[in-house]
Design a protein around this motif. Structure first.
Motif, PDB file in Angstrom:
ATOM      1  N   GLU A  96       9.987   0.654   0.622  1.00  0.00           N
ATOM      2  CA  GLU A  96       9.723  -0.545  -0.180  1.00  0.00           C
ATOM      3  C   GLU A  96      10.500  -1.732   0.388  1.00  0.00           C
ATOM      4  OE1 GLU A  96       9.937  -0.278  -4.488  1.00  0.00           O
ATOM      5  OE2 GLU A  96       9.698   1.884  -4.396  1.00  0.00           O
ATOM      6  N   ARG A  97      11.779  -1.483   0.681  1.00  0.00           N
ATOM      7  CA  ARG A  97      12.619  -2.564   1.216  1.00  0.00           C
ATOM      8  C   ARG A  97      12.122  -2.997   2.586  1.00  0.00           C
ATOM      9  NH1 ARG A  97      16.711   0.490  -1.001  1.00  0.00           N
ATOM     10  NH2 ARG A  97      17.051   1.549   0.978  1.00  0.00           N
ATOM     11  N   GLU A  98      11.853  -2.031   3.404  1.00  0.00           N
ATOM     12  CA  GLU A  98      11.470  -2.324   4.782  1.00  0.00           C
ATOM     13  C   GLU A  98      10.132  -3.083   4.853  1.00  0.00           C
ATOM     14  OE1 GLU A  98      12.761  -2.402   8.516  1.00  0.00           O
ATOM     15  OE2 GLU A  98      13.824  -1.260   6.962  1.00  0.00           O
ATOM     16  N   LEU A  99       9.208  -2.686   3.970  1.00  0.00           N
ATOM     17  CA  LEU A  99       7.866  -3.275   4.022  1.00  0.00           C
ATOM     18  C   LEU A  99       7.703  -4.446   3.056  1.00  0.00           C
ATOM     19  CD1 LEU A  99       5.839   0.059   4.116  1.00  0.00           C
ATOM     20  CD2 LEU A  99       5.990  -1.596   5.989  1.00  0.00           C
ATOM     21  N   GLY A 100       8.590  -4.518   2.079  1.00  0.00           N
ATOM     22  CA  GLY A 100       8.487  -5.592   1.094  1.00  0.00           C
ATOM     23  C   GLY A 100       7.321  -5.404   0.129  1.00  0.00           C
ATOM     24  N   VAL A 101       6.928  -4.189  -0.082  1.00  0.00           N
ATOM     25  CA  VAL A 101       5.864  -3.931  -1.057  1.00  0.00           C
ATOM     26  C   VAL A 101       6.271  -2.758  -1.953  1.00  0.00           C
ATOM     27  CG1 VAL A 101       3.962  -4.724   0.402  1.00  0.00           C
ATOM     28  CG2 VAL A 101       4.681  -2.320   0.516  1.00  0.00           C
ATOM     29  N   ARG A 102       5.594  -2.673  -3.074  1.00  0.00           N
ATOM     30  CA  ARG A 102       5.822  -1.532  -3.949  1.00  0.00           C
ATOM     31  C   ARG A 102       4.732  -0.493  -3.719  1.00  0.00           C
ATOM     32  NH1 ARG A 102       6.610  -4.606  -9.175  1.00  0.00           N
ATOM     33  NH2 ARG A 102       4.562  -3.701  -9.356  1.00  0.00           N
ATOM     34  N   PRO A 103       4.981   0.738  -4.199  1.00  0.00           N
ATOM     35  CA  PRO A 103       3.960   1.763  -3.977  1.00  0.00           C
ATOM     36  C   PRO A 103       2.609   1.323  -4.549  1.00  0.00           C
ATOM     37  CG  PRO A 103       5.809   2.656  -5.258  1.00  0.00           C
ATOM     38  CD  PRO A 103       6.166   1.273  -4.876  1.00  0.00           C
ATOM     39  N   GLY A 104       1.574   1.546  -3.804  1.00  0.00           N
ATOM     40  CA  GLY A 104       0.257   1.124  -4.229  1.00  0.00           C
ATOM     41  C   GLY A 104      -0.126  -0.218  -3.653  1.00  0.00           C
ATOM     42  N   GLU A 105       0.828  -0.871  -2.963  1.00  0.00           N
ATOM     43  CA  GLU A 105       0.541  -2.211  -2.449  1.00  0.00           C
ATOM     44  C   GLU A 105       0.434  -2.212  -0.923  1.00  0.00           C
ATOM     45  OE1 GLU A 105       2.871  -4.618  -6.011  1.00  0.00           O
ATOM     46  OE2 GLU A 105       3.697  -4.639  -3.990  1.00  0.00           O
ATOM     47  N   THR A 106      -0.125  -3.313  -0.427  1.00  0.00           N
ATOM     48  CA  THR A 106      -0.310  -3.486   1.007  1.00  0.00           C
ATOM     49  C   THR A 106       0.483  -4.710   1.451  1.00  0.00           C
ATOM     50  OG1 THR A 106      -2.515  -2.553   0.818  1.00  0.00           O
ATOM     51  CG2 THR A 106      -2.057  -3.810   2.813  1.00  0.00           C
ATOM     52  N   THR A 107       1.061  -4.634   2.633  1.00  0.00           N
ATOM     53  CA  THR A 107       1.829  -5.781   3.125  1.00  0.00           C
ATOM     54  C   THR A 107       0.920  -7.004   3.233  1.00  0.00           C
ATOM     55  OG1 THR A 107       1.370  -5.053   5.371  1.00  0.00           O
ATOM     56  CG2 THR A 107       3.490  -4.411   4.437  1.00  0.00           C
ATOM     57  N   ALA A 108       1.528  -8.160   3.135  1.00  0.00           N
ATOM     58  CA  ALA A 108       0.752  -9.399   3.079  1.00  0.00           C
ATOM     59  C   ALA A 108      -0.126  -9.572   4.319  1.00  0.00           C
ATOM     60  CB  ALA A 108       1.689 -10.589   2.935  1.00  0.00           C
ATOM     61  N   ASP A 109       0.329  -9.052   5.455  1.00  0.00           N
ATOM     62  CA  ASP A 109      -0.476  -9.196   6.659  1.00  0.00           C
ATOM     63  C   ASP A 109      -1.600  -8.154   6.741  1.00  0.00           C
ATOM     64  OD1 ASP A 109       0.979  -6.930   7.065  1.00  0.00           O
ATOM     65  OD2 ASP A 109       2.020  -7.628   8.877  1.00  0.00           O
ATOM     66  N   GLY A 110      -1.727  -7.347   5.681  1.00  0.00           N
ATOM     67  CA  GLY A 110      -2.819  -6.373   5.656  1.00  0.00           C
ATOM     68  C   GLY A 110      -2.594  -5.203   6.593  1.00  0.00           C
ATOM     69  N   GLU A 111      -1.373  -5.045   7.088  1.00  0.00           N
ATOM     70  CA  GLU A 111      -1.129  -3.994   8.071  1.00  0.00           C
ATOM     71  C   GLU A 111      -0.859  -2.630   7.446  1.00  0.00           C
ATOM     72  OE1 GLU A 111      -0.856  -3.777  11.715  1.00  0.00           O
ATOM     73  OE2 GLU A 111      -2.341  -5.305  11.239  1.00  0.00           O
ATOM     74  N   VAL A 112       0.028  -2.607   6.464  1.00  0.00           N
ATOM     75  CA  VAL A 112       0.510  -1.313   5.988  1.00  0.00           C
ATOM     76  C   VAL A 112       0.367  -1.188   4.476  1.00  0.00           C
ATOM     77  CG1 VAL A 112       2.450   0.300   5.980  1.00  0.00           C
ATOM     78  CG2 VAL A 112       2.248  -1.376   7.831  1.00  0.00           C
ATOM     79  N   THR A 113      -0.199  -0.077   4.058  1.00  0.00           N
ATOM     80  CA  THR A 113      -0.237   0.248   2.636  1.00  0.00           C
ATOM     81  C   THR A 113       0.758   1.366   2.381  1.00  0.00           C
ATOM     82  OG1 THR A 113      -2.545  -0.387   2.408  1.00  0.00           O
ATOM     83  CG2 THR A 113      -1.682   1.120   0.743  1.00  0.00           C
ATOM     84  N   LEU A 114       1.533   1.191   1.337  1.00  0.00           N
ATOM     85  CA  LEU A 114       2.517   2.202   0.957  1.00  0.00           C
ATOM     86  C   LEU A 114       2.029   2.909  -0.296  1.00  0.00           C
ATOM     87  CD1 LEU A 114       5.395   3.448   1.231  1.00  0.00           C
ATOM     88  CD2 LEU A 114       6.219   1.578  -0.211  1.00  0.00           C
ATOM     89  N   ARG A 115       2.019   4.221  -0.249  1.00  0.00           N
ATOM     90  CA  ARG A 115       1.618   4.960  -1.450  1.00  0.00           C
ATOM     91  C   ARG A 115       2.562   6.135  -1.677  1.00  0.00           C
ATOM     92  NH1 ARG A 115      -4.219   6.746  -2.509  1.00  0.00           N
ATOM     93  NH2 ARG A 115      -3.993   8.345  -0.920  1.00  0.00           N
ATOM     94  N   THR A 116       2.644   6.578  -2.916  1.00  0.00           N
ATOM     95  CA  THR A 116       3.231   7.882  -3.143  1.00  0.00           C
ATOM     96  C   THR A 116       2.069   8.849  -3.299  1.00  0.00           C
ATOM     97  OG1 THR A 116       3.260   7.647  -5.540  1.00  0.00           O
ATOM     98  CG2 THR A 116       5.198   6.896  -4.341  1.00  0.00           C
ATOM     99  N   VAL A 117       2.280  10.059  -2.856  1.00  0.00           N
ATOM    100  CA  VAL A 117       1.218  11.059  -2.980  1.00  0.00           C
ATOM    101  C   VAL A 117       1.802  12.337  -3.559  1.00  0.00           C
ATOM    102  CG1 VAL A 117      -0.297  10.207  -1.148  1.00  0.00           C
ATOM    103  CG2 VAL A 117       1.586  11.742  -0.575  1.00  0.00           C
TER     104      VAL A 117
END
Ligand SMILES: Cc1cc2nc3c(=O)[nH]c(=O)nc-3n(C[C@H](O)[C@H](O)[C@H](O)COP(=O)(O)O)c2cc1C
Ligand code: SF4
Ligand code: FES
Lengths: 155, 741, 441
Positions: A96-117
């Protein structure tokens, strides 16, 4: 290069009943479109000879199909019991810190989505993180910076 | 087939004997015991055991079992909630789980008072809620089509509606999305649930989740009456209940006749009743005053004018009938005109040949057929939608469905039909002598001696056969067409809307129209007498099986009904005919129906008359069926044969119901994939259709359409000729079309 | 007692058995030849003699399951062998390793089984997330495809799932394989009579099938000598959680849980204490640290009220809050409930809600009873075991750690952020792909 329609027709021929090709067809459509947009579902339906509603009904049952846009890369952190017991939440927070997003979200540049599974089936090698579906085992919060860098470097 | 073996079992201490394999819910019912259910609905296919409302205790099995998925076995000992504490606890638990997220908004719910969830909660449910966290809230209600509203909070996920969509209507449009507690009923994106049968899900829904937008907030169950009658909009004659409140029809429900409709209704039958309250409905007789103007006159004056017109024509009268008159009305009209005036000429709707009576069977027999052959170019669903459902059922039961453009069987099919004990022929086309050719075919295949083999003709009008029989019974003389026509009588809206009838009117000196709507009569009739709807009349219809079914007046019409004033008018010509349908039926029954049937006998679920002996139909000129255009050579863009069709959702009634507008056919031309490809037309392209006139329509590729034809709904085909050229509309934004050829 | 890679994973530490040549070098595919020389019934008899019981969770005797398949003259439909490689039970990752490291032994097992049940069609339903194992099997199939003799006219299709735990339940798996939403069917009919495409179908777990070649090779009777009477042979046990050496260990049945945890798993790290053990994947009843002297076999575990399940042993140390464990497990089942039957769909959600209230210190003791009652009302009422096992597992946390639950009633969680399960974000709480209220215009 063959079209999605043709590839789906080929898949259907593998099975005694063509509807069995639904999951593989949806996977193909998702690979092609990045996510299962209404357009992607329509194309899959056309190939399968099913209705778009049917494809949507099936797709929405399964966690690996995305009915909303996702980033080009997918970071999936297992937070089920075995991973959580050895610190999956801390790994997640590092992402979350590294990407600046919360689970379920995508980085502003549309590169990376972070999810919990849910459990990825690597419990003894926790924490498991799937990077574009390739498992990383024994991930620690300290590894996260390098992982993200690697991911971003990978075009 | 050997008779099924009977088994004996005990339910709540009562001993029952039923055929082995009978569902436990039905078995319990035999013993007078109710097993409560939500998801169970045998018409939707095998039970799914989803809701767990039906839990019962079975001796020897430690776990509670879903009663709906069990079948009767010898020696079984079953306890339902009435005697088994464990089962009662199970049912109570299920209800509690259902209610955990239910909004309990019964006071504002249309289902209130006729809701299985309310009833079962009352009987089996928990007394109070133990739920201490917020309920799941969802947006509500959302329209899933102009006729159906979905309230997802009320949905208990019994999956009846989606099972209907998937395994009865087979439309694949109403589905469940997501998983677990986030599951919900949905259509694709914001597309409406568009299917001929969509409205059935309203009745299937055991709670108030799917409701009719037309009925919404219109009535409470204790204020209404349900009148058992039949639908008068197609030749099936589905059995219906008309729900009325304060003299108005508020909704139409099915009234399961297992041999005819199995409790399903098409959306036309269900949602078209607002035609009764259309703005242009005629309430008093109208007389032409100036060239195009009309003036209202009293009924007394109307009948005087009618009498004058009839007398003035001196017998040179032609009557155009719609095929939606009751047989009593057609008979009365026949007596008046034929006996009173010697006016025997009529334009009759296409009538089903009585030769088919030798191959009669209930429609339900289609559902079990091994092989169904559908002949003709008309889509079954456009003529008799329920027949389409029975055909689907046959296919689901493993039967083969063969579609043929012409009654030509290859040797293999012929052999199959000959050797089968469960074969069905269906004629779904024009021509063919009202099924006379079909009867000959059935006879040649040896169907006479095989009760499981049957043949059906799908006529274009709801009561064409009954009307023709009644008209014929009124007098026994035939007369050539009068020239010139002194008076054209146009009976009913369909006749009034028929271009052929209008053409005849051009040639007639005077026109008397009997119709419900201004839009249909104004401008060309000299006198208009207001008509009534099938929902407002007493009388009888003969459906496509040859079943005489009873229409019951659901509401008092705003105008005198036809039989009443015809009777009065007839008296002026010395013809006695009762204004009461029952008496007219008795008179008619003697000549046509062998004097046996009485109005009362027809009952609420009409029986099917026995098969008749085969009599070859009288040879009559059979209009040739246009041959299918030969498939054109690979690169030759030839003409296509225009296939006009009258869609189910068309006609004067449907046109007056705004909620059904979305069901009417789009301005499209349907093309076979090969024809489209050759013209480089893709699905959705705008295309030019050209014969004497030119139209622009959207192309739709139908992979099942045979090559060589262009299929266009009548209302969009307008005055196109019989062959058309179809090409992609040139688009100013791309370079000229030819280069890719 | 040491680890014994005797049967399923035998040879995998010494050689790269993903390669056909290596596998052949240790006698690979000889059992297939041996089986094909026998009648199908003779192969089934060997399995009956081995008393092998299914490794997927239900522990049903494999030979008996095969013998339920109607003979071709009783049912002319084709027979199918469907492999359950959906392994999604939290705590289990044995099939992952089996597919990745001994794919040929697994394929050999499929082919022997196909011979035994007279099937020409094998479908391997592998969970979609298992990309690595999928590739291992695909590559192994690629290798043997060049050898017509090996396949013997049998087609093996590897079918990938797409993320749904319930698809491990055999009838849900069949639905999914037929291209539908993976919701369980009501049984009967059982798959042996009406399974895939309504035809006779055997569904077996990966490990079950990978055990078949060694059984044929050594003979059923020899295999039955391994392990203990009710649970013959070996088992690949997955160890995870708070252990020094997590991983898969193939052991003979009958080893105690304590041996598994301390001798093989190296015990709890960092000098902490063992608090509890989930013995067979998250759907099994929990054991306290005092209960782990139980032998790891079917009967012994049943005697202490739990089950071997999918042999996923999760060790839990003393920092862990049992209410939080309950939440996390309940959330999993809430997320994975297929939504078909009412008690599971609504009940798991309700369980989570009560647990959350408890954890926040906002619940009363009547709500603790309510939680148990809700579990009780789910249990025994569902269409498939998912809901029921979820309820039993969560109820067992309350029953065995009641004091800890009571301690939450006023003031909330005594463990606070010390518990590793504190505030863990579960997938059910992230709605990116499944919006709750989404409204067609
Ligand atoms: C909810 C649920 C999940 C299951 N998941 C799996 C699984 O992932 N893998 C598996 O082999 N069996 C699983 N099973 C058990 C299967 O239904 C079935 O019993 C098994 O595949 C049979 O194979 P076996 O006889 O070889 O054990 C599951 C059962 C249930 C009720
Ligand atoms: S118990 Fe759960 S997973 Fe199983 S059928 Fe019911 S809802 Fe589906
Ligand atoms: S009626 Fe039996 S489970 Fe729904």
């Amino acid at each position: 290069m063959s079209t999605l329609y043709e590839e789906i027709r080929e898949l259907m021929a593998v099975y005694p009943e063509p509807r069995s090709a639904t999951l593989p067809a949806l996977r193909l459509a998702q690979e092609k479109h990045g996510w299962l947009s209404p357009e992607a579902l329509r194309e899959a339906a056309e190939g399968l000879g099913e209705t778009p509603a049917y494809c949507m009904a099936v797709a929405s049952f399964y966690d690996m199909f995305h009915l909303a846009p996702v980033g080009r890369h997918l970071v999936e952190v297992c937070t089920n019991v075995s991973c959580a017991l050895v610190g999956a939440q801390q790994v997640l927070e590092a992402f979350e810190r590294e990407l600046g997003v919360r689970p379920g979200e995508t980085t502003a540049d549309g590169e990376v989505t972070l999810r919990t599974v849910e459990c990825l089936g690597g419990c003894g090698w926790a924490t498991i993180v799937a990077l574009d579906h390739r498992y990383r085992t024994h991930v620690q919060p300290a590894d996260v910076g390098a992982i993200v860098e690697e991911l971003r470097a990978d075009g | 087939m050997s008779a099924p073996e009977n088994v004996t079992l005990t339910i709540d201490g009562r001993v029952v004997e039923v055929p082995k394999g009978t569902g436990l819910v039905e078995t319990a019912a035999v013993a007078g015991i109710e097993i409560p259910v939500f998801c169970y609905e045998p018409r939707l296919g095998p039970p799914v055991g989803a809701c767990r409302m039906c839990l019962v205790e079975v001796e020897g099995i430690p776990k509670l079992q879903a009663g709906c998925t069990l079948t009767a076995q010898e020696g079984m000992v079953v306890g339902t909630g009435a005697t088994s504490e464990k089962a009662a606890e199970g049912q109570n638990a299920t209800l509690e789980f259902i209610l955990v997220n239910h909004p309990l908004d019964c006071p504002v719910c249309d289902k209130g008072g006729e809701c299985p969830l309310q009833d079962l909660t009352f009987r089996y449910g928990p007394g109070q809620t133990r739920m201490t966290f917020p309920k799941r809230t969802l947006d509500k209600p959302i329209p899933i089509s102009p006729t159906i509203a979905l309230d997802r909070e009320r949905c208990i996920l019994c999956y009846r509606c989606t099972r209907f969509s998937e395994s009865v209507a087979e439309d694949g449009q109403l589905v469940a999305r997501n998983r677990g507690s986030m599951s919900m009923i949905a259509t694709f994106e914001d597309e409406p649930y568009r299917d001929l049968f969509s409205g059935n899900v309203i009745e299937l829904c055991p709670v108030g989740a799917l409701t009719s937008t037309q009925y919404r907030f219109e009535a409470r169950p204790w204020e209404i009456q349900n009148v058992p009658t039949i639908c008068g909009l197609c030749p099936v004659g589905c059995n219906i209940s008309a729900t009325t409140r304060e003299g108005k029809v508020k909704r139409i429900l099915s009234r399961n006749h297992p041999e005819v409709d199995q409790g399903w209704l098409c959306d036309k039958g269900r949602f078209a009743y607002p035609h009764l309250y259309a703005e242009d409905r005629i309430a008093t007789p109208l007389e032409r005053v100036r060239r195009r103007g009309f003036g209202e006159i009293s009924w007394d004056d109307g009948l005087d004018r009618a009498e004058a017109l009839l007398r003035g024509a001196g017998g040179r009268i032609v009557t155009a009938l719609s095929g939606s008159e009751t047989i009593e009305e057609a008979y009365a009209l026949g007596r008046l005109l034929r006996v009173g005036l010697g006016a025997h000429s009529a334009v009759l709707p296409e009538a089903t040949s009585s030769a088919l009576d030798a191959f009669r069977a209930p429609l339900s027999s289609i559902g079990h057929a091994e092989v169904v052959v559908v002949i003709g170019e008309e889509r079954v669903a456009d003529r008799a939608p329920i027949v389409g459902l029975w055909i689907k059922q046959a296919r689901r039961n493993g039967g083969d469905v063969v579609e043929l453009a012409e009654p030509k069987l290859d040797a293999e099919l012929e052999q199959r039909l000959r050797s089968s004990d469960r074969a069905v022929l269906i004629w779904s086309g024009r021509a063919g002598g009202g099924g006379a050719r079909l009867a000959e075919l059935a006879h040649s295949l040896g169907f006479d001696g095989k009760p499981g083999c049957s043949a059906f003709h799908l006529p274009a009008t709801p009561n064409g056969r009954g009307v023709a029989e009644a008209w014929a019974a009124a007098a026994d003389r035939d007369e050539a067409n009068p020239e010139p026509i002194g008076l054209l009588i146009v009976s009913g809206d369909e006749a009034a809307a028929d271009p052929a009838v209008r053409a005849l009117a051009e040639k007639a000196e005077h026109v008397l129209a009997i119709t419900m709507y201004h839009g249909l009569a104004v401008g060309w009739a000299d006198l208009v007498l207001p008509a009534t709807s099938y929902l407002e009349r007493d009388g009888s219809f003969v459906n496509l099986e040859g079943r005489v079914q009873r229409l019951r007046r659901s509401v008092i019409p705003p105008v005198p009904d036809e039989l009443g004033w015809i009777s009065k008018l007839a008296a002026r010509f010395g013809v006695e005919i009762s204004p009461h349908a029952s008496l007219v039926f008795a008179e008619l029954a003697e000549t046509v129906y062998g004097g046996e049937a009485s109005f009362g006998d027809v009952g609420e679920r009409a029986p099917l008359p026995a098969r008749a002996a085969y009599e070859p139909p009288e040879p009559r000129p059979v209009a040739p069926i246009p041959p299918p255009a030969a498939a054109p050579a690979e690169h030759f863009l030839g003409t296509l044969r225009l296939l006009r069709y009258r869609p189910l959702f068309s006609g004067p009634t449907v046109e007056r119901v705004p909620e059904l507008r979305f069901q009417r056919p789009a301005a499209e031309v349907e093309l076979a994939a090969a024809d489209a490809e050759r013209r480089q037309i893709r699905n959705g392209d705008s295309v030019t259709v050209r014969s004497e006139s030119i139209l622009t329509l959207r192309a739709r590729i139908d992979r099942r359409l045979p090559p060589g034809v262009a299929r266009i709904a009548e209302e969009h085909a307008r005055d196109l000729g019989t062959t058309v050229e179809v090409s992609r509309s040139s688009n100013p934004f791309t370079s000229a079309g030819g280069e890719r050829a | 007692m040491a680890e014994q890679r005797l049967v399923v994973l035998q040879g995998a530490d010494e050689r790269d058995l993903t390669k056909l040549a290596e596998y052949r070098a240790i006698g690979g595919y000889d059992a297939l030849a041996k089986a094909r020389a026998l009648t199908p019934q003779a192969v089934i008899d060997e399995l009956l003699a081995s008393n092998l019981r299914g490794r997927g969770g239900a522990f049903f005797a494999t030979g008996r399951k095969w013998s339920f398949i109607p003979k071709p003259d009783q049912n002319p439909n084709p027979h199918y062998l469907v492999v359950n490689a959906d392994e999604s039970e939290p705590g289990s990752f044995k099939d992952n390793e089996i597919l990745s490291r001994v794919p040929h032994r697994f394929i050999e097992g499929c082919l022997i089984t196909a011979h035994a049940v007279e099937s020409k069609h094998v479908f391997v339903y592998i969970r979609g997330e298992y990309l690595g194992p999928f590739e291992a099997v695909r590559d192994a199939l690629e290798e043997i495809r060049e050898d017509d003799q090996l396949l013997g006219g049998v087609t093996i299709v590897v079918h990938r799932g797409a993320g749904a735990y319930i698809c491990g339940e055999e009838t849900a798996l069949l639905e999914s394989l037929e291209g539908k939403r993976g919701q369980p069917r009501s049984k009967p009919p059982f798959p042996a009579i009406s399974g895939l495409y309504a035809s006779p179908t055997v569904v077996n777990n990966v490990e079950t099938l990978a055990t078949v070649p060694p059984i044929v090779a050594m003979g059923g009777a020899a295999y039955a000598k391994l392990g203990v009477e009710s649970s013959t042979g070996t088992r690949v046990v997955s160890l995870s959680g708070n252990l020094v050496r997590g991983g898969n260990y193939e052991v003979a049945h009958g080893i105690t849980l304590r041996e598994l945890i301390y001798d093989l798993g190296g015990g709890v790290p960092d000098g902490r204490e063992l608090k509890a053990v989930i013995p067979g994947g998250s759907s099994t009843v929990i054991l306290t640290a005092e209960e782990i002297d139980v032998p790891y076999d079917y009967d012994a575990l049943a005697e202490v009220g739990t089950a071997m399940g999918s042999a996923g042993v999760i060790a839990i140390d003393d920092r862990c809050c049992m209410v939080q464990l309950g939440i996390r497990v309940s959330e999993f089942y809430e997320h994975e409930s297929c939504g078909k039957c009412t008690p599971c769909r609504e009940g798991t959600r309700w369980m989570t809600a009560i647990l959350r209230k408890l954890e926040a210190g906002e619940a009363s003791d009547s709500e603790l009873d309510l939680l148990l009652d809700v579990c009780d009302r789910i249990n025994g009422k569902c269409l498939c075991p998912l809901g029921e096992t979820a309820a039993m597992a969560v109820a067992s946390y309350v029953l065995k750690f009641r004091d800890e639950f009571l301690a939450h009633l006023d003031g909330g969680c005594p463990f606070g952020s010390q518990s590793p399960l504190d505030g863990v974000v579960a997938p059910v709480n992230q709605h990116t792909q499944s919006p709750v209220a989404e409204v067609p215009a």
